[in-house]
Design a protein around this motif. Structure first.
Motif, short mmCIF file in Angstrom:
data_model
loop_
_atom_site.label_atom_id
_atom_site.label_comp_id
_atom_site.label_asym_id
_atom_site.label_seq_id
_atom_site.Cartn_x
_atom_site.Cartn_y
_atom_site.Cartn_z
N ILE A 170 0.86 -1.19 0.00
CA ILE A 170 0.00 0.00 0.00
C ILE A 170 0.89 1.23 0.00
N ILE A 171 0.65 2.12 -0.97
CA ILE A 171 1.58 3.24 -1.13
C ILE A 171 0.87 4.59 -1.12
N PRO A 172 1.62 5.67 -0.86
CA PRO A 172 1.02 7.01 -0.77
C PRO A 172 1.12 7.77 -2.09
N TRP A 173 0.74 9.06 -2.03
CA TRP A 173 0.62 9.83 -3.27
C TRP A 173 1.85 10.67 -3.61
N ASN A 174 2.87 10.67 -2.75
CA ASN A 174 3.94 11.64 -3.01
C ASN A 174 4.94 11.19 -4.10
N LYS A 197 -1.72 -1.55 -3.99
CA LYS A 197 -2.74 -0.49 -4.11
C LYS A 197 -2.07 0.88 -4.06
N PRO A 198 -2.20 1.65 -5.16
CA PRO A 198 -1.69 3.03 -5.11
C PRO A 198 -2.63 3.91 -4.31
N ALA A 199 -2.22 5.14 -4.03
CA ALA A 199 -3.09 6.09 -3.33
C ALA A 199 -4.23 6.50 -4.26
N GLU A 200 -5.37 6.80 -3.67
CA GLU A 200 -6.57 7.05 -4.47
C GLU A 200 -6.46 8.28 -5.36
N ASN A 201 -5.64 9.27 -4.98
CA ASN A 201 -5.55 10.47 -5.83
C ASN A 201 -4.40 10.42 -6.84
N THR A 227 -7.13 -0.58 -7.30
CA THR A 227 -7.25 0.82 -6.88
C THR A 227 -8.41 0.99 -5.91
N GLY A 228 -8.34 2.08 -5.16
CA GLY A 228 -9.38 2.37 -4.18
C GLY A 228 -8.80 3.20 -3.06
N ALA A 229 -9.62 3.49 -2.06
CA ALA A 229 -9.15 4.35 -0.97
C ALA A 229 -8.82 3.50 0.27
N GLY A 230 -8.99 4.10 1.45
CA GLY A 230 -8.57 3.44 2.69
C GLY A 230 -9.24 2.09 2.93
N SER A 231 -10.53 1.96 2.55
CA SER A 231 -11.21 0.69 2.84
C SER A 231 -10.63 -0.44 1.97
N THR A 232 -10.18 -0.10 0.76
CA THR A 232 -9.54 -1.11 -0.09
C THR A 232 -8.21 -1.53 0.56
N GLY A 233 -7.48 -0.53 1.06
CA GLY A 233 -6.21 -0.81 1.76
C GLY A 233 -6.46 -1.71 2.96
N ALA A 234 -7.51 -1.39 3.71
CA ALA A 234 -7.81 -2.19 4.91
C ALA A 234 -8.17 -3.62 4.52
N ALA A 235 -8.87 -3.78 3.37
CA ALA A 235 -9.22 -5.14 2.93
C ALA A 235 -7.97 -5.95 2.58
N ALA A 246 3.56 -4.40 3.12
CA ALA A 246 4.56 -3.33 2.99
C ALA A 246 3.77 -2.04 2.82
N PHE A 247 3.94 -1.11 3.74
CA PHE A 247 3.13 0.10 3.74
C PHE A 247 4.02 1.33 3.80
N THR A 248 3.70 2.32 3.00
CA THR A 248 4.29 3.65 3.17
C THR A 248 3.13 4.63 3.25
N GLY A 249 3.14 5.47 4.28
CA GLY A 249 2.05 6.43 4.43
C GLY A 249 2.11 7.09 5.79
N SER A 250 0.96 7.50 6.28
CA SER A 250 0.94 8.29 7.51
C SER A 250 1.15 7.40 8.74
P1 ADP Z 1 -1.07 10.18 3.38
O1 ADP Z 1 -1.34 11.01 4.59
O2 ADP Z 1 0.31 10.18 2.89
O3 ADP Z 1 -2.13 10.28 2.33
P2 ADP Z 1 -2.29 7.75 4.25
O4 ADP Z 1 -1.68 6.91 5.32
O5 ADP Z 1 -3.59 8.39 4.51
O6 ADP Z 1 -1.13 8.74 3.91
O7 ADP Z 1 -2.43 6.93 2.91
C1 ADP Z 1 -1.41 6.09 2.42
C2 ADP Z 1 -2.03 4.89 1.75
O8 ADP Z 1 -2.75 4.14 2.74
C3 ADP Z 1 -3.05 5.25 0.68
O9 ADP Z 1 -2.92 4.30 -0.37
C4 ADP Z 1 -4.38 5.07 1.39
O10 ADP Z 1 -5.46 4.77 0.53
C5 ADP Z 1 -4.08 3.89 2.31
N1 ADP Z 1 -4.93 3.77 3.50
C6 ADP Z 1 -5.64 4.74 4.13
N2 ADP Z 1 -6.29 4.23 5.20
C7 ADP Z 1 -5.98 2.91 5.27
C8 ADP Z 1 -6.31 1.85 6.16
N3 ADP Z 1 -7.10 2.02 7.20
N4 ADP Z 1 -5.77 0.62 5.92
C9 ADP Z 1 -4.94 0.43 4.88
N5 ADP Z 1 -4.60 1.38 4.00
C10 ADP Z 1 -5.11 2.62 4.18
#
Ligand code: ADP
Length: 492
Positions: A170-174, A197-201, A227-235, A246-250
């Motif tokens: 799961i990856i972010p948008w930067n 899964k790329p970031a939704e934007n 593709t999809g947003a947080g709920s897809t990532g959670a799935a 492997a996750f990069t994000g917040s």
């Molecule tokens: P940013 O603040 O850099 O956007 P996020 O952590 O919100 O970082 O998003 C990074 C990635 O994690 C995106 O692909 C986003 O869709 C995904 N994501 C957001 N919420 C969840 C979650 N609860 N579980 C898994 N992936 C998620």
């Protein structure tokens, strides 16, 4: 500010603006009106039947529609990845796997221009950055890891390295394409299959990578891009048949993921937030240091987890550094990301711009002094003037929390020990920079700064051979280099 000073700045500002626009052509990019999910080697309609729009943050125009995968789609992708692992990828001789990865690298190079243009249209970063950094570095990751495929036994002598199975990524948008490369290349090299899964934007370059992977003739299901947003990532995170996340994000989402996989057999690497300190000593080459600071926080809109967002300047050179920084700020070109002259492009989304603006208010309320470059910003799209805060206290939120925008806080220090303590005093520990003439100071600081990467007399340098990752709330595990292979392997 005195009027003469204003006039000088205006002159510099005008001269910076004198470049005629040098626009990159959009014609290099073919963007379909709609994108489906890449599962088992084919583009498939989502079972959710839902799509969402992706826009150009510099113009707010819609670029395309992207499929919104639900849990059933994720399950289909994981099943395809599992079958591909058992049927082809694990059994294939390692040198053959290497040839596929090498082929992907070559194809990224061949389509570099198109990928750079799409990255800039979809993400808002200047075309210079997409063209000269993101796309070539993405190709380099595939080249680099292609070389490791048949050498794993040498990388881990005395061990029997085996793939983990299916990796959920799961990856972010930067850095959309680069992050995808950063995740997919080592996973494939170690014999794993992938659901990414790329970031939704910013999904478009990952979907272009899916096209490349299909053209490279990878066995179906080895790489699935959904593709999809947080709920897809959670799935993905919660799917029982995933072996590694492997996750990069917040940091917030990183914590959710950690909780979700606790008590399961899933392995994880998490690359999370940062609040990097850039430290200028009085013996540093000041002009280079100032340029390094500008590069570290402004050239990428501050959209980098390792951005040098906190500057510490030794007291005796503080005035000089601040003056030079402000002067340089006035010459930065903010605007159309497709213009090759642009230094600072668009903020990636309206939400992110709102977050940055919220912090600008917080900083002023906290008593810090705000200085913004006197540059015009386009009326449409999401833009932010490069901003400096002085008179900042260590406890201020703007000095502690990740802003993820072109915002720099500046503080002073007197001694090595003082700056080490201040630099380490955040919840994060991803990166840091040290500017000094003295090798001994560099060694002293690099051993004491709690940051995964410490750059000396430079900043934001990346290389596929070099490991990257954080301490504390910046996450755990390393990506890149030899270190980036181990998290995808069972080493027996
Ligand atoms: P940013 O603040 O850099 O956007 P996020 O952590 O919100 O970082 O998003 C990074 C990635 O994690 C995106 O692909 C986003 O869709 C995904 N994501 C957001 N919420 C969840 C979650 N609860 N579980 C898994 N992936 C998620």
């Amino acid at each position: 500010m005195a009027t003469t000073k204003n006039n000088t700045l205006k002159l510099k500002f005008d001269s910076a603006r004198k470049y005629a626009p040098a626009l990159e052509s959009k014609s290099a990019a073919t963007i379909d009106a709609r994108y489906d999910l890449f599962i088992n080697g084919k583009f498939e309609k989502p079972q959710s039947k839902k799509y969402f729009s992706t826009i150009n943050p510099a113009t707010e125009e819609k670029l395309s529609e992207i499929a919104d995968a639900n849990a059933a789609d994720v399950d289909k992708a994981v099943k395809a990845a599992r079958a591909a692992s058992d049927k082809y990828w694990k059994k294939m001789p390692a040198s053959e796997r290497g040839k596929y990865i090498f082929r992907i690298a070559r194809m990224i190079q061949e389509r570099a221009r198109e990928l750079a243009v799409i990255e800039t249209l979809d993400g808002g970063k200047p075309i210079r950055e997409s063209r000269d950094f993101d796309v070539p570095t993405a190709a380099n990751h595939f080249f680099y890891y292609a070389g490791w495929t048949d050498k794993l036994a040498y990388a881990f002598p005395g061990k029997d390295p085996q793939p983990l199975g299916v990796a959920g990524q799961i990856i972010p948008w930067n850095f959309p394409l680069l992050m995808a490369a950063w995740k997919i290349a080592p996973a494939l090299a170690t014999g794993n299959t992938v659901v990414l899964k790329p970031a939704e934007n910013t999904s478009l370059t990952a979907l272009k990578l899916a096209e490349i992977i299909r053209e490279a003739d990878l066995p179906p299901g080895v790489v699935n891009i959904i593709t999809g947003a947080g709920s897809t990532g959670a799935a993905i995170v919660n799917h029982p048949d995933i072996n590694k996340i492997a996750f990069t994000g917040s940091t917030d989402v990183g914590k959710i993921i950690q909780r979700a996989i606790a008590g399961t057999n899933k392995k994880a690497t998490l690359e999370l937030g940062g609040k990097a300190a850039n430290i200028i000593f009085d013996d540093a080459p000041i002009d280079q240091a100032v340029e390094g600071v500008i590069n570290g926080i402004f050239f990428n809109q501050g959209h980098v987890c390792c951005a040098g967002s906190r500057l510490y300047v030794q007291e005796s050179v503080y005035k000089e550094v601040v003056r030079k920084l402000k002067d340089r700020l006035e010459t930065l070109i903010v605007g159309d990301p497709m213009d090759k002259n642009t230094d600072i492009g668009a903020i990636n989304s309206k939400e992110q711009l709102n977050t940055i603006n919220k912090y600008l208010k917080i900083g002023q309320k906290e008593g810090a002094e705000m200085y913004q470059a006197n540059v015009e910003i386009p009326s449409k799209g999401f833009f932010c003037r490069p901003t400096i805060f002085t008179n900042v206290a260590q406890s201020n939120r703007i000095a502690q929390e990740e802003i993820f925008g072109p915002v720099l806080t500046i503080q002073t220090f007197r001694t090595d020990d003082e700056v080490i303590e201040k630099a380490n005093n955040t919840p994060y520990g991803l990166s840091a920079g040290v500017w000094t003439d003295k090798g001994s100071k560099i060694f002293n600081l690099t051993t004491k700064l709690r940051a995964g990467v410490v750059w000396a007399n430079t900043f934001n340098q990346f290389d596929p051979t070099s490991p990257f990752g954080g301490y504390k709330e910046s996450g755990y595990g390393r990506e890149g280099g030899l270190h980036g292979l181990a998290p995808y392997l069972n080493l027996g």
